[in-house]
Design a protein around this motif. Structure first.
Motif, mmCIF file in Angstrom:
data_model
loop_
_atom_site.group_PDB
_atom_site.id
_atom_site.type_symbol
_atom_site.label_atom_id
_atom_site.label_comp_id
_atom_site.label_asym_id
_atom_site.label_seq_id
_atom_site.Cartn_x
_atom_site.Cartn_y
_atom_site.Cartn_z
ATOM 1 N N ASP A 171 25.025 12.660 9.502
ATOM 2 C CA ASP A 171 26.143 12.304 10.412
ATOM 3 C C ASP A 171 25.448 11.796 11.756
ATOM 4 O OD1 ASP A 171 27.939 12.624 8.723
ATOM 5 O OD2 ASP A 171 28.602 14.865 9.502
ATOM 6 N N ASP A 172 24.615 12.503 12.170
ATOM 7 C CA ASP A 172 23.785 11.866 13.318
ATOM 8 C C ASP A 172 23.114 10.542 13.468
ATOM 9 O OD1 ASP A 172 24.181 14.447 14.757
ATOM 10 O OD2 ASP A 172 22.337 15.405 13.735
ATOM 11 N N LEU A 173 22.513 10.302 12.241
ATOM 12 C CA LEU A 173 21.857 9.035 11.899
ATOM 13 C C LEU A 173 22.850 7.901 11.844
ATOM 14 C CD1 LEU A 173 18.981 10.232 9.773
ATOM 15 C CD2 LEU A 173 18.742 9.350 11.943
ATOM 16 N N THR A 174 23.967 8.171 11.177
ATOM 17 C CA THR A 174 25.110 7.381 11.148
ATOM 18 C C THR A 174 25.684 6.764 12.506
ATOM 19 O OG1 THR A 174 25.462 8.024 8.749
ATOM 20 C CG2 THR A 174 27.225 6.975 10.035
ATOM 21 N N ALA A 175 26.141 7.833 13.343
ATOM 22 C CA ALA A 175 26.495 7.667 14.512
ATOM 23 C C ALA A 175 25.502 6.956 15.366
ATOM 24 C CB ALA A 175 26.748 9.128 15.313
ATOM 25 N N LEU A 176 24.090 7.073 15.201
ATOM 26 C CA LEU A 176 23.076 6.380 15.882
ATOM 27 C C LEU A 176 23.030 4.902 15.492
ATOM 28 C CD1 LEU A 176 21.003 5.925 17.800
ATOM 29 C CD2 LEU A 176 19.345 6.764 16.211
ATOM 30 N N ALA A 177 23.179 4.693 14.134
ATOM 31 C CA ALA A 177 23.147 3.282 13.694
ATOM 32 C C ALA A 177 24.463 2.623 13.998
ATOM 33 C CB ALA A 177 23.407 3.396 11.999
ATOM 34 N N ARG A 178 25.762 3.135 13.992
ATOM 35 C CA ARG A 178 26.974 2.384 14.487
ATOM 36 C C ARG A 178 26.757 2.174 16.020
ATOM 37 N NH1 ARG A 178 30.865 6.148 10.555
ATOM 38 N NH2 ARG A 178 30.539 5.003 8.781
ATOM 39 N N ARG A 179 26.436 3.145 16.652
ATOM 40 C CA ARG A 179 26.149 2.688 18.161
ATOM 41 C C ARG A 179 25.304 1.716 18.517
ATOM 42 N NH1 ARG A 179 24.037 7.176 22.148
ATOM 43 N NH2 ARG A 179 22.045 6.339 21.785
ATOM 44 N N GLU A 183 29.633 6.402 25.202
ATOM 45 C CA GLU A 183 29.621 6.989 23.848
ATOM 46 C C GLU A 183 29.456 8.527 24.054
ATOM 47 O OE1 GLU A 183 29.766 5.387 20.800
ATOM 48 O OE2 GLU A 183 30.009 3.515 22.103
ATOM 49 N N LEU A 184 30.039 9.494 22.951
ATOM 50 C CA LEU A 184 29.731 10.688 23.002
ATOM 51 C C LEU A 184 27.932 10.990 22.688
ATOM 52 C CD1 LEU A 184 32.669 11.904 20.864
ATOM 53 C CD2 LEU A 184 32.605 11.941 23.389
ATOM 54 N N PRO A 185 27.594 12.117 23.393
ATOM 55 C CA PRO A 185 26.226 12.495 23.021
ATOM 56 C C PRO A 185 26.014 12.721 21.705
ATOM 57 C CG PRO A 185 27.223 14.004 24.486
ATOM 58 C CD PRO A 185 28.078 12.929 24.227
ATOM 59 N N LEU A 186 24.931 12.363 20.987
ATOM 60 C CA LEU A 186 24.649 12.163 19.711
ATOM 61 C C LEU A 186 24.599 13.654 18.962
ATOM 62 C CD1 LEU A 186 22.285 9.155 18.917
ATOM 63 C CD2 LEU A 186 24.567 9.568 18.368
#
Length: 141
Positions: free
Chosen positions: A110-118, A137-140
């Motif tokens: 989930d962290d990596l997906t959030a980073l990829a989308r950001r 953005e919210l913090p990762l």
């Protein structure tokens, strides 16, 4: 012992630490690549994402010292973005593009997906001429 011999000894003494950091950073970059491929959601992989590991262009020493940066170019269709990452106190700290940055203390899917989308959103804003930081953005993690 000469200064040269002292340098060689310290490089050898910290070789395992550097190698472990390098493997961890390379694995992180590979995981980010996979997260970018799946950032569009389940069953909708992005097939035009390519990972090209490269020596960090800002590194002035080889091998990188402990805490050094590792880099890769990520080709995202028509653009390429340089991503740099290093380990700091167990966290992955990185930079990408013209001003993006991240700090991950946990590296889950989930962290990596959030980073990829950001990363994708910020690059889109950059190419569209908008301020990538205009939408906080919210913090990762």
């Amino acid at each position: 012992m000469s200064d040269f011999d002292a340098l060689q000894a310290v490089i050898r003494r910290h070789a395992r630490e550097r190698q472990a950091e390098g493997r961890a950073c390379e694995a992180f970059l590979n995981a980010l690549y996979h997260a970018l491929r799946t950032a569009s959601g389940p069953g909708r992989p992005l097939n035009n994402v390519i990972l090209d590991p490269t020596p960090d262009p800002l590194c002035r020493l080889r091998p990188p010292p402990p805490g050094g940066w590792y880099a890769a170019w990520l080709r995202l269709g028509l653009c390429e973005v340089l991503v740099r990452v290093r380990r700091v106190d167990g966290a992955f700290v990185g930079e990408y593009g013209p001003g993006g940055a991240f700090h991950l203390t946990h590296v889950t899917e989930d962290d990596l997906t959030a980073l990829a989308r950001r990363l994708l959103r910020e690059l889109e804003a950059t190419y569209a001429g908008r301020d990538p930081g205009a939408h906080p953005e919210l913090p990762l993690n």
